[in-house]
Design a protein around this motif. Structure first.
Motif, PDB file in Angstrom:
ATOM      1  N   PRO A  49       0.823  -1.213   0.000  1.00  0.00           N
ATOM      2  CA  PRO A  49       0.000   0.000   0.000  1.00  0.00           C
ATOM      3  C   PRO A  49       0.860   1.268   0.000  1.00  0.00           C
ATOM      4  N   ALA A  50       0.349   2.325  -0.581  1.00  0.00           N
ATOM      5  CA  ALA A  50       1.075   3.594  -0.664  1.00  0.00           C
ATOM      6  C   ALA A  50       1.416   4.143   0.711  1.00  0.00           C
ATOM      7  N   SER A  51       0.625   3.779   1.716  1.00  0.00           N
ATOM      8  CA  SER A  51       0.853   4.297   3.069  1.00  0.00           C
ATOM      9  C   SER A  51       2.051   3.655   3.768  1.00  0.00           C
ATOM     10  N   VAL A  52       2.585   2.583   3.198  1.00  0.00           N
ATOM     11  CA  VAL A  52       3.711   1.879   3.803  1.00  0.00           C
ATOM     12  C   VAL A  52       5.019   2.587   3.456  1.00  0.00           C
ATOM     13  N   ASN A  53       5.856   2.786   4.466  1.00  0.00           N
ATOM     14  CA  ASN A  53       7.201   3.323   4.272  1.00  0.00           C
ATOM     15  C   ASN A  53       8.070   2.168   3.816  1.00  0.00           C
ATOM     16  N   LYS A  54       8.526   2.185   2.547  1.00  0.00           N
ATOM     17  CA  LYS A  54       9.212   1.051   1.932  1.00  0.00           C
ATOM     18  C   LYS A  54      10.711   1.294   1.820  1.00  0.00           C
ATOM     19  N   HIS A  55      11.476   0.252   2.120  1.00  0.00           N
ATOM     20  CA  HIS A  55      12.916   0.253   1.899  1.00  0.00           C
ATOM     21  C   HIS A  55      13.249  -0.993   1.101  1.00  0.00           C
ATOM     22  N   LEU A  56      14.074  -0.849   0.095  1.00  0.00           N
ATOM     23  CA  LEU A  56      14.496  -1.976  -0.734  1.00  0.00           C
ATOM     24  C   LEU A  56      16.000  -2.139  -0.597  1.00  0.00           C
ATOM     25  N   ILE A  57      16.424  -3.378  -0.332  1.00  0.00           N
ATOM     26  CA  ILE A  57      17.846  -3.704  -0.301  1.00  0.00           C
ATOM     27  C   ILE A  57      18.083  -4.753  -1.372  1.00  0.00           C
ATOM     28  N   LEU A  58      18.981  -4.447  -2.289  1.00  0.00           N
ATOM     29  CA  LEU A  58      19.315  -5.371  -3.364  1.00  0.00           C
ATOM     30  C   LEU A  58      20.710  -5.927  -3.145  1.00  0.00           C
ATOM     31  N   SER A  59      20.837  -7.250  -3.259  1.00  0.00           N
ATOM     32  CA  SER A  59      22.173  -7.827  -3.237  1.00  0.00           C
ATOM     33  C   SER A  59      22.863  -7.467  -4.548  1.00  0.00           C
ATOM     34  N   GLU A  60      24.143  -7.689  -4.577  1.00  0.00           N
ATOM     35  CA  GLU A  60      24.906  -7.383  -5.786  1.00  0.00           C
ATOM     36  C   GLU A  60      24.360  -8.158  -6.987  1.00  0.00           C
ATOM     37  N   HIS A  61      24.008  -9.434  -6.784  1.00  0.00           N
ATOM     38  CA  HIS A  61      23.485 -10.239  -7.887  1.00  0.00           C
ATOM     39  C   HIS A  61      22.115  -9.758  -8.332  1.00  0.00           C
ATOM     40  N   ALA A  62      21.288  -9.324  -7.414  1.00  0.00           N
ATOM     41  CA  ALA A  62      19.973  -8.808  -7.791  1.00  0.00           C
ATOM     42  C   ALA A  62      20.116  -7.500  -8.557  1.00  0.00           C
ATOM     43  N   GLN A  63      21.115  -6.689  -8.198  1.00  0.00           N
ATOM     44  CA  GLN A  63      21.314  -5.417  -8.886  1.00  0.00           C
ATOM     45  C   GLN A  63      21.704  -5.619 -10.342  1.00  0.00           C
ATOM     46  N   ILE A  64      22.353  -6.712 -10.638  1.00  0.00           N
ATOM     47  CA  ILE A  64      22.719  -7.006 -12.023  1.00  0.00           C
ATOM     48  C   ILE A  64      21.468  -7.140 -12.873  1.00  0.00           C
ATOM     49  N   VAL A  65      20.409  -7.720 -12.294  1.00  0.00           N
ATOM     50  CA  VAL A  65      19.191  -7.999 -13.044  1.00  0.00           C
ATOM     51  C   VAL A  65      18.211  -6.826 -13.017  1.00  0.00           C
ATOM     52  N   LEU A  66      18.197  -6.078 -11.920  1.00  0.00           N
ATOM     53  CA  LEU A  66      17.157  -5.069 -11.728  1.00  0.00           C
ATOM     54  C   LEU A  66      17.704  -3.650 -11.804  1.00  0.00           C
ATOM     55  N   ASP A  67      16.942  -2.763 -12.389  1.00  0.00           N
ATOM     56  CA  ASP A  67      17.266  -1.337 -12.337  1.00  0.00           C
ATOM     57  C   ASP A  67      16.647  -0.762 -11.073  1.00  0.00           C
ATOM     58  N   LYS A  68      17.283   0.252 -10.511  1.00  0.00           N
ATOM     59  CA  LYS A  68      16.744   0.878  -9.303  1.00  0.00           C
ATOM     60  C   LYS A  68      15.458   1.636  -9.645  1.00  0.00           C
ATOM     61  N   GLU A  69      14.500   1.534  -8.741  1.00  0.00           N
ATOM     62  CA  GLU A  69      13.210   2.186  -8.909  1.00  0.00           C
ATOM     63  C   GLU A  69      13.271   3.625  -8.390  1.00  0.00           C
ATOM     64  N   GLU A  70      12.471   4.480  -8.972  1.00  0.00           N
ATOM     65  CA  GLU A  70      12.371   5.858  -8.493  1.00  0.00           C
ATOM     66  C   GLU A  70      11.388   5.935  -7.335  1.00  0.00           C
ATOM     67  N   ASN A  71      11.493   6.987  -6.567  1.00  0.00           N
ATOM     68  CA  ASN A  71      10.578   7.253  -5.458  1.00  0.00           C
ATOM     69  C   ASN A  71      10.598   6.139  -4.420  1.00  0.00           C
ATOM     70  N   LEU A  72      11.751   5.583  -4.193  1.00  0.00           N
ATOM     71  CA  LEU A  72      11.913   4.445  -3.315  1.00  0.00           C
ATOM     72  C   LEU A  72      13.282   4.545  -2.676  1.00  0.00           C
ATOM     73  N   LYS A  73      13.370   4.220  -1.400  1.00  0.00           N
ATOM     74  CA  LYS A  73      14.666   4.217  -0.732  1.00  0.00           C
ATOM     75  C   LYS A  73      15.358   2.907  -1.056  1.00  0.00           C
ATOM     76  N   VAL A  74      16.313   2.953  -1.975  1.00  0.00           N
ATOM     77  CA  VAL A  74      17.073   1.764  -2.362  1.00  0.00           C
ATOM     78  C   VAL A  74      18.422   1.847  -1.678  1.00  0.00           C
ATOM     79  N   HIS A  75      18.783   0.783  -0.990  1.00  0.00           N
ATOM     80  CA  HIS A  75      20.040   0.761  -0.262  1.00  0.00           C
ATOM     81  C   HIS A  75      20.993  -0.216  -0.917  1.00  0.00           C
ATOM     82  N   GLU A  76      22.244   0.191  -1.045  1.00  0.00           N
ATOM     83  CA  GLU A  76      23.291  -0.708  -1.507  1.00  0.00           C
ATOM     84  C   GLU A  76      23.540  -1.723  -0.395  1.00  0.00           C
TER      85      GLU A  76
END
Length: 176
Positions: A24-51
């Protein structure tokens, strides 16, 4: 509500992203991507993405107060590190914090068949209160498409984290 989503493997990473987008939009979201996941996925906008090496960020501290964390997919490497208390990256550190603070931690291991070592690690974590919830289909929900199957799994994970949803058909009196 504060939810941390960890994606620790490339295979099945899209399911983790679908879960993230279904929150839900009301949830404060944090995304952590492993190095291998980062190879496959592009970082999303409007989201706290952590290395994954940024072990100093908010979600690495019990005082941040994340309500729940899910790691989907959860690689066997990540699962083993969590089971042994190895917190050498942000995903495993945030998971260690969830265990320490006795907050909801859901792991969705993605490999089959499970090796005896993986099963032992899952048992150990389960005895600590960690919820082991692999992406397993249920056939009573009458899912007919891949999207409906994914929504079922995401809905079940949301249920485990206390997030209301209507992503799948629930069992009711009509099934009796």
């Amino acid at each position: 509500m504060k939810i941390v989503v960890g994606i620790s493997g490339a295979s099945g990473a899209n399911l983790g992203l679908k879960l993230l987008h279904a929150l839900p939009a009301s949830v404060n979201k944090h995304l952590i991507l492993s190095e291998h996941a980062q190879i496959v996925l592009d970082k999303e906008e409007n989201l706290k993405v952590h290395e994954n090496h940024e072990i100093w960020v908010s979600v690495a501290s019990g005082s941040y107060g994340a309500d729940a964390m899910i790691i989907t997919p959860c690689s066997m490497n990540t699962l083993a590190k969590i089971a042994c208390g190895i917190a050498d990256n942000l995903i495993t550190r945030a998971a260690a914090v969830m265990i320490k603070e006795r907050r909801t931690l859901v792991l969705a291991p993605r490999e089959i068949p499970f090796s005896p070592i993986a099963l032992e690690n899952m048992h150990k974590l389960s005895m600590m209160g960690v919820i082991i919830a692999p992406p397993v289909l249920a056939y009573y929900g009458e899912q007919n498409t891949l999207e409906e199957m994914e929504n079922f799994m995401i809905g079940k994970w949301f249920d485990l984290m206390g997030i209301e949803n209507s992503l799948y058909k629930r069992w009711d009196d009509s099934h009796a």
